[in-house]
Design a protein around this motif. Structure first.
Motif, PDB file in Angstrom:
ATOM      1  N   THR A  40       0.855  -1.185   0.000  1.00 47.02           N
ATOM      2  CA  THR A  40       0.000   0.000   0.000  1.00 47.02           C
ATOM      3  C   THR A  40       0.893   1.237   0.000  1.00 47.02           C
ATOM      4  O   THR A  40       1.841   1.319   0.790  1.00 47.02           O
ATOM      5  CB  THR A  40      -0.922   0.012   1.232  1.00 47.02           C
ATOM      6  N   LEU A  41       0.591   2.174  -0.885  1.00 47.34           N
ATOM      7  CA  LEU A  41       1.366   3.401  -0.953  1.00 47.34           C
ATOM      8  C   LEU A  41       0.454   4.562  -1.325  1.00 47.34           C
ATOM      9  O   LEU A  41      -0.675   4.357  -1.792  1.00 47.34           O
ATOM     10  CB  LEU A  41       2.504   3.282  -1.959  1.00 47.34           C
ATOM     11  N   GLY A  82      -6.590   3.655  -6.118  1.00 46.75           N
ATOM     12  CA  GLY A  82      -7.209   2.458  -6.676  1.00 46.75           C
ATOM     13  C   GLY A  82      -6.364   1.233  -6.402  1.00 46.75           C
ATOM     14  O   GLY A  82      -5.398   1.272  -5.627  1.00 46.75           O
ATOM     15  N   THR A  83      -6.720   0.123  -7.031  1.00 47.02           N
ATOM     16  CA  THR A  83      -6.011  -1.144  -6.830  1.00 47.02           C
ATOM     17  C   THR A  83      -5.617  -1.731  -8.171  1.00 47.02           C
ATOM     18  O   THR A  83      -6.393  -1.700  -9.129  1.00 47.02           O
ATOM     19  CB  THR A  83      -6.900  -2.154  -6.075  1.00 47.02           C
ATOM     20  N   LYS A 102      -3.408   4.941  -2.305  1.00 46.19           N
ATOM     21  CA  LYS A 102      -4.314   5.816  -1.567  1.00 46.19           C
ATOM     22  C   LYS A 102      -3.832   7.256  -1.678  1.00 46.19           C
ATOM     23  O   LYS A 102      -2.664   7.512  -1.945  1.00 46.19           O
ATOM     24  CB  LYS A 102      -4.382   5.409  -0.089  1.00 46.19           C
ATOM     25  N   THR A 103      -4.763   8.180  -1.466  1.00 47.35           N
ATOM     26  CA  THR A 103      -4.382   9.591  -1.447  1.00 47.35           C
ATOM     27  C   THR A 103      -3.940   9.973  -0.042  1.00 47.35           C
ATOM     28  O   THR A 103      -4.459   9.452   0.952  1.00 47.35           O
ATOM     29  CB  THR A 103      -5.544  10.490  -1.868  1.00 47.35           C
ATOM     30  N   ASP A 104      -2.995  10.878   0.039  1.00 50.43           N
ATOM     31  CA  ASP A 104      -2.561  11.424   1.317  1.00 50.43           C
ATOM     32  C   ASP A 104      -3.673  12.327   1.838  1.00 50.43           C
ATOM     33  O   ASP A 104      -4.051  13.315   1.203  1.00 50.43           O
ATOM     34  CB  ASP A 104      -1.267  12.228   1.119  1.00 50.43           C
ATOM     35  N   SER A 105      -4.221  12.000   3.010  1.00 48.43           N
ATOM     36  CA  SER A 105      -5.363  12.750   3.534  1.00 48.43           C
ATOM     37  C   SER A 105      -5.028  14.209   3.826  1.00 48.43           C
ATOM     38  O   SER A 105      -5.919  15.046   3.927  1.00 48.43           O
ATOM     39  CB  SER A 105      -5.881  12.076   4.816  1.00 48.43           C
ATOM     40  N   PHE A 191     -15.438  18.354  -0.802  1.00 48.40           N
ATOM     41  CA  PHE A 191     -15.997  17.329  -1.681  1.00 48.40           C
ATOM     42  C   PHE A 191     -14.968  16.826  -2.690  1.00 48.40           C
ATOM     43  O   PHE A 191     -15.063  15.683  -3.149  1.00 48.40           O
ATOM     44  CB  PHE A 191     -17.267  17.844  -2.351  1.00 48.40           C
ATOM     45  N   LEU A 192     -13.975  17.649  -3.022  1.00 50.10           N
ATOM     46  CA  LEU A 192     -12.861  17.147  -3.823  1.00 50.10           C
ATOM     47  C   LEU A 192     -12.150  16.020  -3.080  1.00 50.10           C
ATOM     48  O   LEU A 192     -11.790  14.989  -3.658  1.00 50.10           O
ATOM     49  CB  LEU A 192     -11.864  18.274  -4.117  1.00 50.10           C
ATOM     50  N   ARG A 193     -11.957  16.197  -1.782  1.00 48.96           N
ATOM     51  CA  ARG A 193     -11.296  15.165  -0.973  1.00 48.96           C
ATOM     52  C   ARG A 193     -12.119  13.878  -0.911  1.00 48.96           C
ATOM     53  O   ARG A 193     -11.569  12.793  -0.695  1.00 48.96           O
ATOM     54  CB  ARG A 193     -11.047  15.682   0.448  1.00 48.96           C
ATOM     55  N   LYS A 194     -13.425  14.009  -1.096  1.00 51.58           N
ATOM     56  CA  LYS A 194     -14.294  12.827  -1.060  1.00 51.58           C
ATOM     57  C   LYS A 194     -14.369  12.132  -2.415  1.00 51.58           C
ATOM     58  O   LYS A 194     -15.091  11.152  -2.577  1.00 51.58           O
ATOM     59  CB  LYS A 194     -15.694  13.238  -0.585  1.00 51.58           C
ATOM     60  N   GLY A 195     -13.637  12.644  -3.406  1.00 55.10           N
ATOM     61  CA  GLY A 195     -13.563  11.994  -4.708  1.00 55.10           C
ATOM     62  C   GLY A 195     -14.461  12.581  -5.775  1.00 55.10           C
ATOM     63  O   GLY A 195     -14.575  12.018  -6.865  1.00 55.10           O
ATOM     64  N   HIS A 196     -15.098  13.729  -5.499  1.00 52.07           N
ATOM     65  CA  HIS A 196     -15.952  14.387  -6.485  1.00 52.07           C
ATOM     66  C   HIS A 196     -15.158  15.444  -7.252  1.00 52.07           C
ATOM     67  O   HIS A 196     -14.411  16.222  -6.643  1.00 52.07           O
ATOM     68  CB  HIS A 196     -17.134  15.090  -5.814  1.00 52.07           C
ATOM     69  N   SER A 197     -15.324  15.511  -8.561  1.00 53.66           N
ATOM     70  CA  SER A 197     -14.881  16.703  -9.274  1.00 53.66           C
ATOM     71  C   SER A 197     -15.913  17.793  -8.995  1.00 53.66           C
ATOM     72  O   SER A 197     -17.088  17.509  -8.783  1.00 53.66           O
ATOM     73  CB  SER A 197     -14.757  16.426 -10.772  1.00 53.66           C
TER      74      SER A 197
END
Length: 433
Positions: A40-41, A82-83, A102-105, A191-197
């Motif tokens: 995981t990275l 993603g995976t 994963k994205t860096d929170s 909402f960008l952080r939640k994966g929405h454009s």
């Protein structure tokens, strides 16, 4: 001569053989394997894979290079959340490692951003334009591109959810979604952080979309406190903001100053109360924006409206087939069940939710805005009742009943705006496809 005991001799031989076997070091050849079978990275980070116990030439590959890439030496780099699977091939053997990116929170990574105009008309004057006399004042034969929306958009690296189109309210621009009066993170980033454009509209004749086909009046009246009161922030007394009890509004002097300065005029209205607001022109531009989002992403949009923007939000449903849901933040009302707007929303079975803050049921009865907000919210309850009765998906979220208190008309800029954003995201997960 002594006789030899055959049984004893046999036992001695067997013991010697067993001892010899125990001291003989017999080892099987070690098996080739990866140093990791899962990894995981974060986006932009790397991890190195190695094939152990072999000197053979290794060929590395990634099943999805949009998620992670791998170099010829086995260095894996995260590209997008993603995976995927990274494989090492040598001879007839193939070994695989499952890679999760994963994205860096703490870091918001944007893959694309820009600005475009949507909708609008082109007005052409009679006559012929003379390029040798461009300063003549009639405008003969010239054009004016007007009544469009101006849209700022951002697409996150972790683009996993439906796009969201945001429409502001009266006297506002897209700025309200982007930040808060005290400089915290706005809903667009959340909402960008939640994966929405996110696609943030400046509606026709507002903000960056000021070109207009009709001439309005830019008022110089001093009206800050009118809107402060209408927005249920509190009472303005002795030149000071006195917020409601338990308020979530960021009530420092600097924040009040920034809040008032985010107001902006409409270049096409003459009324300083929004009485001549052009609902249809704005609705067409909103629909054109949503169609452009669909063209660019292949996805329907979640439309988020605020206040006066609620009206064009309903009407836009009659001009586009690509609205996935409508989230109306304290709209000025909802369509009556016999209206064209109501029919457009219900015929397309668009999920709808309304969000209302505090100080409506418990608002100051001596302030006119209290009764106005009670009536506007009731129209939304009426809409929800009619819509659900015919099988539609509609809810009215009264935040105090959800245990979320202290919010005024600008809940998306209040101190607890993140709590409300999470509540909305949960609604999206449960109700929007």
């Amino acid at each position: 001569m002594k006789k030899v005991n055959f049984s004893k001799s046999l036992c001695v031989v067997i013991c010697i053989l067993i001892a010899l076997l125990q001291v003989t070091d017999i080892q099987a050849a070690p098996k080739e394997r990866l140093n990791k079978t899962t990894a995981t990275l974060e986006v932009g980070k790397t991890v190195t894979l190695k094939v152990l116990n072999t000197k053979k030439s290794i060929s590395w590959s990634s099943k999805n290079v949009k998620i992670a890439t791998v170099s010829g030496k086995g260095t894996v780099k995260g590209i997008k959340a993603g995976t995927t699977t990274v494989s090492a091939k040598f001879g007839k053997e193939t070994l695989s490692c499952k890679i999760t990116v994963k994205t860096d929170s703490t870091v918001l990574s944007i893959s694309e951003q820009g600005i475009f105009s949507a909708g609008g008309i082109t007005v052409t004057s009679d006559g012929t334009f003379n390029p040798e006399n461009q300063w003549e004042d009639s405008g003969a034969g010239q054009t004016s591109h007007v009544d469009h929306a101006n849209v700022f958009y951002q697409i996150p690296v972790n683009d996993t959810e439906l796009p969201m189109v945001f429409l502001h309210g009266y006297g506002q621009s897209r700025m309200g979604w982007m930040t808060t009066p005290d400089g915290r993170e706005g809903w667009s980033e959340m909402f960008l952080r939640k994966g929405h454009s996110v696609f943030l509209i400046d509606e026709p004749r507002r903000g960056e979309a000021g070109m207009t086909s009709v001439s309005g009046d830019i008022s110089t009246k001093t009206l800050d406190q009118r809107w402060y009161t209408q927005f249920r922030i509190g009472r303005w007394e002795n030149g000071k903001s006195v917020v409601n009890k338990g308020s979530q509004f960021p009530n420092s002097e600097a924040s009040i100053d920034q809040f008032f300065r985010q107001m902006t005029p409409d270049t096409g209205m003459k009324s300083d109360m929004g009485g001549d607001f052009d609902n249809v022109t704005v609705a067409k531009a909103v629909a054109a924006t949503i169609d452009e989002v669909y063209k660019r992403t292949g996805k329907n949009s979640i439309l988020v409206t605020h206040s006066q923007g609620g009206g064009p939000g309903w009407t836009a449903a009659g001009y586009t087939d690509h609205i996935a849901a409508i989230i109306a933040i304290e709209p000025g009302g909802a369509p009556a069940a016999d209206s064209d707007d109501y029919k457009a929303v219900t015929e397309k079975k668009i999920p709808v939710t309304f969000y209302f803050g505090d100080y409506i049921d418990n608002g100051d009865p001596t302030i006119q805005a209290t009764g106005m907000w009670q009536a506007m919210r009731q129209s939304c309850y009426d809409f929800a009742k009619a819509y659900t009765a015919q099988g539609g998906n509609c809810t009215v979220v009264d935040l105090p009943k959800e245990g979320i208190t202290g919010n005024d008309h600008f809940m998306f800029q209040d101190l607890n705006n993140g709590v409300i954003a999470n509540h909305i995201e949960n609604w999206i997960k449960k109700n929007v496809e």
